[in-house]
Design an enzyme around this catalytic site. Structure first.
Site, PDB file in Angstrom:
ATOM      1  N   HIS A 153      -1.729  14.667  19.283  1.00 13.14           N
ATOM      2  CA  HIS A 153      -3.064  15.238  19.179  1.00 13.14           C
ATOM      3  C   HIS A 153      -3.383  16.068  20.418  1.00 13.14           C
ATOM      4  O   HIS A 153      -2.688  16.000  21.417  1.00 13.14           O
ATOM      5  CB  HIS A 153      -4.125  14.153  18.963  1.00 13.14           C
ATOM      6  N   GLU A 196      -8.636  16.029  18.570  1.00 11.45           N
ATOM      7  CA  GLU A 196      -9.581  14.996  18.987  1.00 11.45           C
ATOM      8  C   GLU A 196     -10.796  15.658  19.618  1.00 11.45           C
ATOM      9  O   GLU A 196     -10.673  16.408  20.583  1.00 11.45           O
ATOM     10  CB  GLU A 196      -8.919  14.066  20.010  1.00 11.45           C
ATOM     11  N   HIS A 238      -5.540  27.651  24.694  1.00 11.46           N
ATOM     12  CA  HIS A 238      -6.150  27.735  23.376  1.00 11.46           C
ATOM     13  C   HIS A 238      -5.334  26.966  22.357  1.00 11.46           C
ATOM     14  O   HIS A 238      -4.166  26.689  22.549  1.00 11.46           O
ATOM     15  CB  HIS A 238      -6.302  29.197  22.932  1.00 11.46           C
ATOM     16  N   GLU A 291      -6.756  30.618  18.289  1.00  9.48           N
ATOM     17  CA  GLU A 291      -6.006  31.747  17.738  1.00  9.48           C
ATOM     18  C   GLU A 291      -5.781  31.505  16.251  1.00  9.48           C
ATOM     19  O   GLU A 291      -5.477  30.388  15.848  1.00  9.48           O
ATOM     20  CB  GLU A 291      -4.662  31.859  18.462  1.00  9.48           C
TER      21      GLU A 291
END
Length: 125
Positions: free
Chosen positions: A9, A58, A77, A120
């Protein structure tokens, strides 16, 4: 020693959990798959999934956090690939005011979430 790891995550901190949940559902179709709440109410962790991969985003909300988070130059990002009509999805993101940067030469664009994290957006491979 050889270590074999896999992605699980990625965490981002948010200032308004409900606003962020709404954004990620509407902009990217991500859905809540798990939630953890502190017994004293000091934090809430919400894990979002895409329904395809096991990777989770998360969202962390901290009760005592005041003000916006410092995101630096926003060079870090998250990247999402979207299935379907890429141009129609881009138009939808633009119509909602989420597109913050476009690179037409590379065929990609970025949207920003309510806390100004950049995401993105690429077409599915």
């Amino acid at each position: 020693m050889e270590i074999q790891a896999h992605f699980d995550h990625f965490n981002i901190n948010v200032t308004d959990l409900n606003r962020s949940l709404d954004f990620y559902a509407k902009a990217l179709g991500l859905k809540e798959v798990n939630r953890k709440e502190a017994a004293d109410g000091s934090f809430i962790l919400v894990y979002l999934g895409d329904g395809v991969t096991s990777f989770r985003l998360e969202l962390t909300w901290l009760r005592d956090k005041e003000g916006a988070y410092e995101l630096g130059d926003n060079e870090s990002h998250l990247c999402m690939r979207v299935a379907g009509d890429y141009q129609a999805i881009r138009a939808y993101h633009k119509a909602n005011g989420w597109v913050c940067f476009e690179n037409h030469a590379m065929g990609l664009y970025f949207i920003n979430d309510p806390d100004d994290y950049w995401i993105e957006v690429l077409p599915a491979k």
